[in-house]
Write an enzyme that holds these catalytic residues in place. Sequence first.
Site, PDB file in Angstrom:
ATOM      1  N   LYS A 113       0.823  -1.207   0.000  1.00  0.00           N
ATOM      2  CA  LYS A 113       0.000   0.000   0.000  1.00  0.00           C
ATOM      3  C   LYS A 113       0.864   1.267   0.000  1.00  0.00           C
ATOM      4  O   LYS A 113       0.425   2.316  -0.453  1.00  0.00           O
ATOM      5  CB  LYS A 113      -0.936   0.018   1.205  1.00  0.00           C
ATOM      6  CG  LYS A 113      -1.817  -1.227   1.378  1.00  0.00           C
ATOM      7  CD  LYS A 113      -2.805  -1.381   0.250  1.00  0.00           C
ATOM      8  CE  LYS A 113      -3.981  -2.281   0.600  1.00  0.00           C
ATOM      9  NZ  LYS A 113      -3.640  -3.703   0.764  1.00  0.00           N
TER      10      LYS A 113
HETATM   11  C1  LIG Z   1      -4.330  -4.867   0.349  1.00  0.00           C
HETATM   12  C2  LIG Z   1      -3.535  -6.107   0.289  1.00  0.00           C
HETATM   13  C3  LIG Z   1      -3.809  -7.111  -0.658  1.00  0.00           C
HETATM   14  C4  LIG Z   1      -4.976  -7.028  -1.611  1.00  0.00           C
HETATM   15  O1  LIG Z   1      -4.819  -5.987  -2.540  1.00  0.00           O
HETATM   16  P1  LIG Z   1      -6.106  -5.417  -3.317  1.00  0.00           P
HETATM   17  O2  LIG Z   1      -5.605  -4.255  -4.072  1.00  0.00           O
HETATM   18  O3  LIG Z   1      -7.072  -5.035  -2.249  1.00  0.00           O
HETATM   19  O4  LIG Z   1      -6.616  -6.520  -4.167  1.00  0.00           O
HETATM   20  C5  LIG Z   1      -2.959  -8.197  -0.705  1.00  0.00           C
HETATM   21  N1  LIG Z   1      -1.930  -8.322   0.141  1.00  0.00           N
HETATM   22  C6  LIG Z   1      -1.646  -7.385   1.080  1.00  0.00           C
HETATM   23  C7  LIG Z   1      -0.503  -7.605   1.991  1.00  0.00           C
HETATM   24  C8  LIG Z   1      -2.425  -6.253   1.180  1.00  0.00           C
HETATM   25  O5  LIG Z   1      -2.145  -5.320   2.099  1.00  0.00           O
END
Ligand SMILES: *Cc1c(COP(=O)(O)O)cnc(C)c1O
Length: 486
Positions: A113
């Site tokens: 993120k």
């Molecule tokens: C948010 C997240 C995901 C999923 O990603 P999306 O964009 O919501 O599909 C997968 N792995 C981790 C560690 C995340 O923080």
Amino acid sequence: MKITYHSTRNKDITATASEAILNGIAPDGGLYVPDEIPKLKVSFEALARMDYAHVAYEVMKLFFTDFTEEELMACIKGAYNTDKFDTEEITKLVEADGAYYLELFHGRTIAFKDMALSILPYLMTTSAKKCGAKEEIVILTATSGDTGKAALAGFADVPGTSIVVFYPKHGVSRVQEKQMVTQKGKNVNVIGIEGNFDDAQSAVKAIFTDKKLAEKMKAKGYRFSSANSINIGRLIPQVAYYVYAFSRLYPKQINFVVPTGNFGNILAAYYAYKMGVPVNKLICASNRNKVLTDFFETGVYDKNREFFLTSSPSMDILISSNLERLIYEIAGDKTAAFMKDLKEKGKYKLTKEMKEKLGLFVGGYAEDAEMSQAIADLYKKEGYIIDTHTAVAAAVYNKYKAKTGDDTCTVIASTASPYKFSRAVLNSISPEYDKKDDFELFDELHKLSGVEIPEAIRDIISAPVLHKTVCAKDGLEAEVVRIYKL
Ligand SMILES: *Cc1c(COP(=O)(O)O)cnc(C)c1O
């Protein structure tokens, strides 16, 4: 060429890039999509010679066409540097067991993120200036665990903004929760909810589209925006690392395997494909909450099912918001009706013709036991340790490869540092670890992997808890009213 944006539910609701970033979500509850997905203007040879920031610029400038070069470069330089990332490369490609792991967790909160949320505050404040918006921007965020901390870190003490994060009180890992509730900053609020991510996200979306509330906010000098991947200011920066990864490898074709929750990360891979990256397959990996696996198999999206808490909590999601943007690609004007069905009946069904347009995607899922096996196997073979979400992707990829024999060059999105989920990761390697406390586990993980304990972990070990509010799953709006005295 200027790109404009419109709502997935109504073509006539339009916005410039900066308006779309500032609004977060379209006023009718739809998601902003570009009128057209632009093609890359430079060759992959040229991209291969650029550093991350410049590749990001080549991607983002095509989408954020109302930003000047100076504005966009300032945003990029502010985000992708060694103050915010622990490696100059920003993201790393690691080859292990016949695939490449694209490590997207070298930012401050050790999950992918950060790749987008390190730049979003810059994009947001620049957009506010460009639009002449005078109100304080209130970021409302629903998190399945990782967005919350990355958004808090990005927006903490950013002038002209404040942020409220809602997380599922019983649905995140210990480290995820501790990271959020220890967040410092005068403009930050963190609230646990007695519900899951879908409850949080639906409530936040409802608040965004509540006209009465928006008026009250405006009267007090505030306006809402979103730091979730429904905001194109988050989605587009994610496209950059797929282009970057491809340019480092430059094979004939490429598969991306993406551990998926809200469908943001894999949608970014799809946009990279539309921009010209020669993708063979996009492999959408789910955990036991396999609503997307079933969707790609049958063309029916059905969220009416049991919800499970798994060891990959950031993927414990039954309503994948960004899928709406893919649906729009294949269903156009029918999107609004499908989303109405989803809201009212919890399901919708694509036509045969629509489903046929989804051939680029392969859905697959892995149970926790298969996920754990993938961590243990990779560790034994290569000494390389991956987190639980990445391991869902690895397990799904291994099954896919065994079934199809597809030997296309493959990149697996590695979405979090194993430190963020140390207990589940180490338990996968040996059940003996479960006897140890969390702090001992960090040391054990360090011994096994040889990877330094990240600052993000060292920081929370001693940090005091600053946020203790918990609310009911229908109490989110009341919390917003309380915080902003509406
Ligand atoms: C948010 C997240 C995901 C999923 O990603 P999306 O964009 O919501 O599909 C997968 N792995 C981790 C560690 C995340 O923080």
